[in-house]
Design a protein around this motif. Structure first.
Motif, mmCIF file in Angstrom:
data_model
loop_
_atom_site.group_PDB
_atom_site.id
_atom_site.type_symbol
_atom_site.label_atom_id
_atom_site.label_comp_id
_atom_site.label_asym_id
_atom_site.label_seq_id
_atom_site.Cartn_x
_atom_site.Cartn_y
_atom_site.Cartn_z
ATOM 1 N N ILE A 1 0.843 -1.198 0.000
ATOM 2 C CA ILE A 1 0.000 0.000 0.000
ATOM 3 C C ILE A 1 0.878 1.247 0.000
ATOM 4 C CG2 ILE A 1 -1.543 1.389 1.444
ATOM 5 C CD1 ILE A 1 -2.964 -1.174 2.235
ATOM 6 N N VAL A 2 1.895 1.247 0.866
ATOM 7 C CA VAL A 2 2.762 2.419 0.970
ATOM 8 C C VAL A 2 3.452 2.692 -0.361
ATOM 9 C CG1 VAL A 2 4.837 3.348 2.050
ATOM 10 C CG2 VAL A 2 3.152 2.161 3.443
ATOM 11 N N TRP A 3 4.042 1.657 -0.963
ATOM 12 C CA TRP A 3 4.788 1.893 -2.203
ATOM 13 C C TRP A 3 3.873 2.226 -3.366
ATOM 14 C CZ3 TRP A 3 9.633 3.146 -3.227
ATOM 15 C CH2 TRP A 3 10.593 2.952 -2.236
ATOM 16 N N TRP B 1 7.246 8.937 5.073
ATOM 17 C CA TRP B 1 6.208 9.486 4.196
ATOM 18 C C TRP B 1 4.816 9.066 4.694
ATOM 19 C CZ3 TRP B 1 2.510 6.978 1.291
ATOM 20 C CH2 TRP B 1 1.763 7.805 0.442
ATOM 21 N N PRO C 1 5.516 11.241 -3.777
ATOM 22 C CA PRO C 1 6.534 12.240 -4.094
ATOM 23 C C PRO C 1 7.490 11.800 -5.211
ATOM 24 C CG PRO C 1 7.144 11.067 -2.104
ATOM 25 C CD PRO C 1 5.842 10.476 -2.570
ATOM 26 N N LEU C 2 7.466 10.511 -5.578
ATOM 27 C CA LEU C 2 8.509 10.018 -6.475
ATOM 28 C C LEU C 2 8.404 10.610 -7.882
ATOM 29 C CD1 LEU C 2 8.840 6.283 -5.414
ATOM 30 C CD2 LEU C 2 10.254 8.238 -4.798
ATOM 31 N N LEU D 1 -11.695 2.008 -7.767
ATOM 32 C CA LEU D 1 -11.981 1.457 -9.084
ATOM 33 C C LEU D 1 -13.437 1.046 -9.200
ATOM 34 C CD1 LEU D 1 -8.900 -0.803 -9.730
ATOM 35 C CD2 LEU D 1 -9.566 1.240 -10.987
ATOM 36 N N TYR E 1 -6.991 -3.723 2.037
ATOM 37 C CA TYR E 1 -6.930 -4.123 0.626
ATOM 38 C C TYR E 1 -8.245 -3.762 -0.053
ATOM 39 C CZ TYR E 1 -7.055 -7.366 -3.352
ATOM 40 O OH TYR E 1 -7.178 -7.924 -4.593
ATOM 41 N N ASN F 1 1.300 3.926 -3.243
ATOM 42 C CA ASN F 1 0.994 5.342 -3.115
ATOM 43 C C ASN F 1 2.208 6.236 -3.365
ATOM 44 O OD1 ASN F 1 -1.902 5.854 -2.324
ATOM 45 N ND2 ASN F 1 -1.360 4.165 -0.967
ATOM 46 N N LEU F 2 3.393 5.746 -2.960
ATOM 47 C CA LEU F 2 4.606 6.510 -3.264
ATOM 48 C C LEU F 2 4.786 6.631 -4.780
ATOM 49 C CD1 LEU F 2 7.227 5.078 -0.723
ATOM 50 C CD2 LEU F 2 6.482 7.447 -0.878
ATOM 51 N N ASP G 1 -0.311 11.183 -8.340
ATOM 52 C CA ASP G 1 -0.966 12.311 -7.647
ATOM 53 C C ASP G 1 -0.615 12.397 -6.167
ATOM 54 O OD1 ASP G 1 -2.854 11.132 -9.753
ATOM 55 O OD2 ASP G 1 -3.613 10.231 -7.895
ATOM 56 N N VAL G 2 -0.416 11.279 -5.494
ATOM 57 C CA VAL G 2 -0.179 11.328 -4.058
ATOM 58 C C VAL G 2 1.309 11.249 -3.725
ATOM 59 C CG1 VAL G 2 -0.989 10.428 -1.853
ATOM 60 C CG2 VAL G 2 -2.273 9.958 -3.906
ATOM 61 N N LEU H 1 -2.781 16.252 1.072
ATOM 62 C CA LEU H 1 -2.250 14.960 0.645
ATOM 63 C C LEU H 1 -1.907 14.991 -0.833
ATOM 64 C CD1 LEU H 1 -1.714 12.051 1.590
ATOM 65 C CD2 LEU H 1 -4.038 11.488 0.916
ATOM 66 N N ASN I 1 -5.280 -3.536 -8.009
ATOM 67 C CA ASN I 1 -6.336 -2.686 -7.464
ATOM 68 C C ASN I 1 -6.211 -1.254 -7.958
ATOM 69 O OD1 ASN I 1 -8.252 -3.938 -6.007
ATOM 70 N ND2 ASN I 1 -7.310 -3.655 -4.010
ATOM 71 N N ILE I 2 -4.986 -0.841 -8.273
ATOM 72 C CA ILE I 2 -4.764 0.538 -8.703
ATOM 73 C C ILE I 2 -4.707 0.630 -10.224
ATOM 74 C CG2 ILE I 2 -3.229 2.537 -8.489
ATOM 75 C CD1 ILE I 2 -4.342 1.807 -5.836
ATOM 76 N N LEU J 1 -2.297 -5.936 -5.173
ATOM 77 C CA LEU J 1 -2.514 -4.537 -4.806
ATOM 78 C C LEU J 1 -2.272 -3.600 -5.972
ATOM 79 C CD1 LEU J 1 -1.919 -4.668 -1.217
ATOM 80 C CD2 LEU J 1 -2.811 -2.558 -2.188
#
Lengths: 294, 304
Positions: A125-127, B52, A137-138, B262, B255, A129-130, A134-135, B64, A238-239, A235
């Motif tokens: 989940i963390v990665w 982060w 910073p990378l 989506l 999860y 989003n990284l 849009d969310v 955010l 899911n995105i 995961l």
């Protein structure tokens, strides 16, 4: 040992034995049994399904199923890149730690283990989003450096997942290699130094050969995990379902066959196949790495 | 062989070096700095995602998406926590309780069974002992799919799917715990002690509960801790055997929340991140509190 006491000793293992039969042997047997059958709709599909014995048909279907084979190939290729990379970094860090005083090493070790303490799903989940444009910073950091990267692009998905796995796995592997290093008799280093060996030379000629066993073990565990990879791609799916298909990895295919297609028999055959492949891969790896030692 | 070669090859070089560099410590300092820089970079890589996540959990929706991800912008942690715990009638709290139930009770039972089995395997000689141990080690290679799918079918046949039992029962049998328990028994329980207790007339059960278990507290704690972490982190098993929301674990819930965007277009990113941070907290507390135990557990289990 007296006869009666032997059986008393055996009695301590009875709960485990019962559980093992129910939770391991029975399911495996059941899976093998199920894999020999198939459900057929009779007539126009109105008369209900009948179960038919088909022998090894499910297996031949699995071995010629291009989606399944592709997913295995995909995972194997990925393992060939990610696992050596992760292990080399872990080995380097372990060697670095080993060269420091134990107090300083202890602090770094705790810090480097932080990712390992994080549940796999949360790490993903963390990665995810990284990586997100849009969310996270990378993307912005990349732009500032002149890269226009998209972590979810089809060509980037594996590097993105690979980075996540490497981040998650380095600490654990490092600790195992580090504690193997601690077992090297310190007098060897002194002797080598007196003989004029540089620290680099000591690392190459004494330390690395000494931790070979730990490297083989961490490699084997990583291979086993990699062939069964599920959480991370699930995961990502899911995105970005467009880049991570539902047949991305073998376990994803098995899960879909069982729960979305309702095809338990075929899913069972695929899981038996995966187990066989896993066994063969582990054996090959073990043979290969122990042969080198001779 | 490389060492001896070197020894015969360069005795003079060694002497020269000694002379030109009388202080060997100063030579090491540059190298030391190199090591520290390398390790610091690795530490930054390890920590920045967690940093982060912490920062993200303190932000509101606009911050955010719009502020610098690596630094704070407004303080909304309490609002976020409130939202996490009240969203969908506070289902998050339910998931947390479930995770604690499965990981706590399951691991406790599993640890007890593992300690008894490990003790039996390590300190008694009975027919079939080697076969049991072979099963333990062999099971490390069995893929989860091969076990989980048929287990789902078996559980559904006896009506246990979607009940806490479907999570708790598999936790009771953990081959890796058994393996660890056996190794610990071999290291801590001497045969002589058992003999002495037997001569004093203690029964086998009494010896196990009042001597062996007590001496195995450290080993037992490690086994428990690792099993707890495993269950807390589990994903494929709960995904397979738990259908209804109210029995889910934290992982499964999070999860599901990541997927809602989506399915329904609702963006729960803020909730997911705050929830993710919360789900790490118990792990962090446990790991720190039991650092001594789990470190030895990780390495012992891997090396023996």
């Amino acid at each position: 040992m007296i006869r009666s006491m032997r059986w008393k000793g055996a009695a301590f293992t009875v709960p485990f034995q019962l559980g093992f039969v129910f939770l391991y042997l029975l399911p495996i047997g059941y899976a093998v049994y199920e894999s020999l059958f198939t459900e057929k709709q009779s007539g126009l599909g109105l008369g209900g399904a009948t179960t038919e014995f088909v022998g090894l048909d499910n297996y031949t279907q699995g071995l010629t199923d291009s989606a399944f084979m592709t997913s295995i190939l995909r995972v194997v290729l990925f393992a060939c890149v990610q696992i050596p990379m992760m292990l080399v970094i872990s080995l380097l860090l372990a060697l670095f730690l080993d060269a420091l005083t134990s107090r300083v090493a202890g602090r770094f070790r705790i810090v480097l283990l932080v990712p390992y303490m994080i549940p796999g799903v949360v790490a993903a989940i963390v990665w995810v989003n990284l990586y997100s444009p849009d969310v996270g910073p990378l993307t912005a950091i990349g732009k500032a450096l002149g890269f226009d990267w998209n972590f979810f692009a089809p060509s980037m998905v594996w590097p993105s997942i690979g980075n996540l796995l490497t981040w998650h796995g380095i600490g654990y592997n490092m600790v195992i290699i580090y504690s193997a290093l601690q077992g090297v008799p310190r007098e060897l280093f002194e002797a080598a130094r007196l003989d004029g060996a540089s620290e680099l030379r000591i690392a190459r000629s004494i330390k690395i050969p000494f931790v070979r066993g730990a490297l083989v073990l961490t490699g084997l565990l990583s291979i086993i995990q990699m062939l069964q990879i599920f959480n991370e791609p699930a995961l990502f799916r899911n995105i970005t379902p467009q880049t991570v298909s539902d047949s991305f990895t073998p376990i994803m295919i098995i899960y879909n066959q069982a729960f979305n297609a309702g095809n338990y028999n075929y899913a069972a055959a695929l899981s038996v196949l995966l187990a066989l492949i896993l066994g063969i891969a582990s054996l090959l790896f073990y043979r290969l790495t122990s042969k080198e030692a001779d | 062989m490389t060492l001896t070669e070197q020894a015969t090859e360069r005795p003079e070089v060694r002497g020269v070096r000694r002379l030109s560099q009388p202080d060997p410590a100063s030579r090491g300092r540059g190298g030391q700095r190199f090591l520290l820089v390398g390790l610091t970079l690795a530490s930054v890589y390890s920590l920045f995602p967690v940093w982060w996540l912490i920062v993200a959990a303190t932000k509101d929706r606009t911050a955010l998406y719009q502020s610098n991800g690596l630094w704070f912008s407004g303080w909304h942690l309490w609002d976020n926590l409130h939202q996490v715990f009240t969203y969908q009638d506070g289902i998050f709290l339910r998931w947390t309780a479930n995770s604690f139930l499965y990981a706590g009770v399951g691991s406790l039972g599993g640890t007890l069974i593992a300690l008894a089995t490990g003790y039996g395997l390590a300190r008694f000689d009975f027919p079939g002992r080697n076969a049991i141990f072979a099963c333990v080690v062999g099971s490390f290679l069995i893929p989860i799919a091969l076990l989980t799918l048929p287990l789902y079918l078996l559980f559904s046949a006896i009506g246990m799917v979607d009940t806490p039992w479907a999570m708790l029962i598999p936790c009771l049998i953990n081959p890796f715990s058994v393996y660890l328990a056996k190794v610990y028994t071999e290291a801590t329980i001497p045969y002589e002690l058992l003999e002495a207790a037997r001569i004093d007339g203690a029964g086998e059960l009494r010896i196990f509960f009042s001597i062996v278990l007590r001496m195995m507290t450290t080993g037992g704690a490690t086994v428990f801790l690792l099993a707890f972490v495993n269950t807390w982190n589990a994903f494929f098993l709960p995904l397979t055997v738990l259908r209804g929301k109210e029995n889910w674990t934290l992982n499964l819930g999070l999860y599901n929340w990541t997927g809602t965007r989506l399915e329904s277009g609702i963006d729960l990113t803020g909730l997911v991140l705050t929830g993710a941070l919360l789900s790490i907290v118990p792990m962090a507390i446990m790991m720190v509190a039991m650092r001594r135990y789990w470190r030895s557990g990780v390495t012992l289990g891997a090396l023996k």
